[in-house]
Enzyme design. Structure first.
Site, PDB file in Angstrom:
ATOM      1  N   GLU A  36       6.620   1.312  -2.118  1.00 18.37           N
ATOM      2  CA  GLU A  36       5.233   1.526  -2.533  1.00 18.37           C
ATOM      3  C   GLU A  36       5.130   2.137  -3.927  1.00 18.37           C
ATOM      4  O   GLU A  36       4.240   1.791  -4.697  1.00 18.37           O
ATOM      5  CB  GLU A  36       4.497   2.401  -1.514  1.00 18.37           C
ATOM      6  CG  GLU A  36       4.258   1.727  -0.164  1.00 18.37           C
ATOM      7  CD  GLU A  36       3.387   0.486  -0.272  1.00 18.37           C
ATOM      8  OE1 GLU A  36       2.688   0.310  -1.294  1.00 18.37           O
ATOM      9  OE2 GLU A  36       3.418  -0.327   0.675  1.00 18.37           O
ATOM     10  N   TYR A 119      -3.909   5.750  -1.874  1.00 16.57           N
ATOM     11  CA  TYR A 119      -3.392   4.436  -1.477  1.00 16.57           C
ATOM     12  C   TYR A 119      -2.010   4.563  -0.857  1.00 16.57           C
ATOM     13  O   TYR A 119      -1.751   4.079   0.253  1.00 16.57           O
ATOM     14  CB  TYR A 119      -3.335   3.443  -2.656  1.00 16.57           C
ATOM     15  CG  TYR A 119      -2.423   2.311  -2.294  1.00 16.57           C
ATOM     16  CD1 TYR A 119      -2.882   1.292  -1.464  1.00 16.57           C
ATOM     17  CD2 TYR A 119      -1.072   2.325  -2.637  1.00 16.57           C
ATOM     18  CE1 TYR A 119      -2.035   0.291  -1.022  1.00 16.57           C
ATOM     19  CE2 TYR A 119      -0.212   1.339  -2.202  1.00 16.57           C
ATOM     20  CZ  TYR A 119      -0.701   0.323  -1.400  1.00 16.57           C
ATOM     21  OH  TYR A 119       0.150  -0.638  -0.939  1.00 16.57           O
ATOM     22  N   CYS A 191      -7.654 -14.741  -1.455  1.00 16.41           N
ATOM     23  CA  CYS A 191      -8.799 -14.224  -2.205  1.00 16.41           C
ATOM     24  C   CYS A 191      -8.292 -13.672  -3.539  1.00 16.41           C
ATOM     25  O   CYS A 191      -8.435 -12.493  -3.852  1.00 16.41           O
ATOM     26  CB  CYS A 191      -9.515 -13.143  -1.395  1.00 16.41           C
ATOM     27  SG  CYS A 191     -11.171 -12.723  -1.996  1.00 16.41           S
ATOM     28  N   THR A 304      -0.788  -0.617 -22.047  1.00 17.41           N
ATOM     29  CA  THR A 304      -2.123  -0.619 -21.450  1.00 17.41           C
ATOM     30  C   THR A 304      -3.207  -0.283 -22.459  1.00 17.41           C
ATOM     31  O   THR A 304      -4.239  -0.928 -22.497  1.00 17.41           O
ATOM     32  CB  THR A 304      -2.189   0.396 -20.297  1.00 17.41           C
ATOM     33  OG1 THR A 304      -1.184   0.059 -19.348  1.00 17.41           O
ATOM     34  CG2 THR A 304      -3.551   0.369 -19.636  1.00 17.41           C
TER      35      THR A 304
END
Length: 357
Positions: A36, A119, A191, A304
DNA sequence: AAAGCGGGGTA
DNA sequence: TACCCAGCTTT
């Protein structure tokens, strides 16, 4: 839509797909945790090789805690967002110190670990310990925003709360791990952000975005990032078969990684006088016998929130001035492979045969 | 609440 | 180009 109807549509889709994820083979706390963290803001395809190498080298929390930060950053080299690696190392030490080396099962204990937010805590809790916590990642936000026509920006607290309310209602309490996995797989494979597979979608009769032809406009994001440009001038200072390196400090990009001596300014080009000035800050007795023998302008590097334009300047000489009281140290070129470099430099070093990869 | 933090894939 | 990706931390 009732929870049972939603779950029926979701599972009937998910039962038909296969996605091999190595960390699902033995989904214990450590396993899931490592995967994760690696997958934060990272595609499964990009992160998987790193996961396999990580588990091979450090099979347990204790092994990871005992590693050096340099080793961990080297393993993380090229993956980006390096604070993840540093935080994971700190968390491993937390687990050894507080939880006796055993990965914690309690949600609040998991959430308290460095580098673990809502999360990741929900993901670990549900996948490894059957905790009833719905995950909210980019996939889930997109799926819920479309099906329920939520146009509140998902990068703001109100939008997040609206999504959270829905998934808290929908979560399959009998099998939260299955629910979370199916939601993310659905977002990643059906999706999708671009070109979603709406034609054969189980939800297309109830999906508000589809019915209103708003699929390509949901979810909404408010934030906009303006990229600035920074100009890096790296000095390839060669002394015999050695070159100078330094470690990047806290408070800027690439903390903890290594790089060449760096001059940063507002210009694309570096004047010889600036190099001389740079040397004089190291040793005022330096003369001007060193000259730039070669320059190598690198491709523009994109992060970024900034563009990076970098050039390598090759300078050879007897750089004894750098041996005392400076952040710089000389290493044999043949040992460069032992250091973790930003991708920008890694590309240069590899292309020029300084690192074999 | 907003900004900072990598690198790669895709349209 | 711009956006997105199994987000979190710091300010």
């Amino acid at each position: 839509m009732k929870e049972s109807e939603f779950l029926g549509k979701l599972y009937s889709w998910h039962d038909g797909i296969e996605r091999y994820l190595p960390w699902k083979e033995n989904a214990d706390g450590y396993n899931v945790w490592v995967s994760e963290i690696i997958l934060q803001q990272t595609r499964v395809e990009q992160g998987t090789p790193y996961y396999l190498r990580f588990m091979q080298k450090w099979p347990t929390v204790s092994a990871l805690a005992a590693a050096s930060e340099d080793e961990i950053l080297k393993m993380w080299e090229g993956l980006g967002y390096y604070s993840r690696a540093r935080n994971m190392h700190a968390a491993a030490k937390q687990i050894v110190a507080i939880h006796n080396g055993q990965f914690p099962k309690n949600y609040e204990d998991i959430l308290a670990l460095k580098g673990i937010g809502p999360y990741t805590a929900a993901a670990i809790s549900s996948f490894a310990f059957q905790g009833k916590y719905a995950v909210m990642d980019g996939n889930v936000m997109r799926v819920i925003a479309r099906i329920y026509g939520i146009d509140s920006p998902i990068d703001k607290p109100a939008g997040r709360k609206a999504i959270q309310n829905e998934i808290d209602r929908l979560i399959d309490e009998k099998n939260p791990g299955r629910f979370n996995q199916a939601m993310m797989d659905f977002g990643a494979l059906a999706c999708k952000s671009a070109n979603p597979l709406c034609q054969n979608c189980n939800f297309n009769e109830v999906c508000i975005a589809f019915k209103a032809n708003l699929v390509d406009q949901l979810p909404v994001k408010a934030g906009k990032i303006t990229k600035k440009t920074r100009y890096f001038h790296y000095l390839w200072l060669q002394r015999g078969d050695e070159i100078a390196l330094k470690r990047r400090e806290k408070g800027d990009i690439w903390e903890g990684l290594y790089e060449l001596p760096l001059i940063e300014n507002q210009n694309s080009f570096l004047q010889i006088a600036e190099v001389i000035q740079f040397f004089k800050t190291m040793d005022s007795s330096i003369n001007e016998q060193y000259v730039i023998s070669d320059t190598n302008k690198l491709d523009r590097h994109v992060l970024t929130h900034l563009y990076l334009e970098a050039t390598i300047y090759k300078i050879e000489g007897n750089f004894e001035l750098f041996t005392n009281n400076t952040p710089y140290f000389f290493v044999p070129i043949e040992n460069l492979d032992n250091f973790a470099f930003p991708k920008l430099l890694l590309r240069f070093l590899t292309a020029n045969g300084h690192i074999n990869r």
